[in-house]
Design a protein around this motif. Structure first.
Motif: not given
Length: 129
Positions: A98-113, A117-122
Motif C-alpha cells: 500500500a502507498t502512503e496515500a492509500e493508507i492516509d485515505a483510509s482515515h483509519s485511526t489504526w493506520a495512524k498508529r 515504517q510498518r508495511e501494509a498491503w493493498s
C-alpha cells in the motif's frame, strides 16, 4: 452503511447491495479470515457485491503478530490467496504494498498508529459477473 455482524453471517438484505466493499486494517477473526482466504468469510464479503463490484482490503501483518499465530503477509502469500478468493467468485486485480496515500485515505485511526515504517498491503478483487 454501517453494519455490526460477522462476515460469515451477514444479513441476506445485504446480498448484492454494494458496488464496493472496503475492509481497512481488520483484526481478530476477520483479519485471520481475510489473510487466510477463509471460505466462509470471503463468501460473506463476496455476497454483498453486485457482479463486477470491488472488494478493497488494506492489511498489515508483520513479525509482531507472529506470536498471535499469523504469518507475515508478503508476496509469497498472494498466489494462494488469489486461488482461495477465486473459489468464492472474486478475481484478484491488485496485490501490492500500500502507498502512503492509500493508507492516509483510509482515515483509519489504526493506520495512524502503524507509522511509516510498518508495511501494509493493498488487495483488490472484482466479483465475477
Amino acid at each position: 452503511m454501517f453494519v455490526v455482524a460477522s462476515a460469515e453471517s451477514l444479513p441476506c438484505e445485504l446480498d448484492g447491495a454494494f458496488e464496493e466493499v472496503t475492509v481497512h486494517f481488520p483484526w481478530g477473526s476477520l483479519l485471520r479470515g481475510v489473510v487466510a482466504g477463509d471460505p466462509a468469510i470471503v463468501a460473506g464479503l463476496a455476497r454483498m457485491l453486485v457482479p463486477g463490484g470491488r472488494l478493497k482490503i488494506l492489511v498489515s501483518i508483520t513479525q509482531r503478530e507472529a506470536g498471535a499465530g499469523l504469518a507475515v503477509f508478503d508476496e509469497s502469500r498472494v498466489e494462494d490467496l488469489q486461488r482461495r478468493y477465486a473459489e468464492q467468485g472474486l478475481e484478484l486485480i491488485r496485490a501490492c504494498r500500500a502507498t502512503e496515500a492509500e493508507i492516509d485515505a483510509s482515515h483509519s485511526t489504526w493506520a495512524k498508529r502503524l507509522g511509516r515504517q510498518r508495511e501494509a498491503w493493498s488487495l483488490q478483487f472484482r466479483r465475477s459477473a
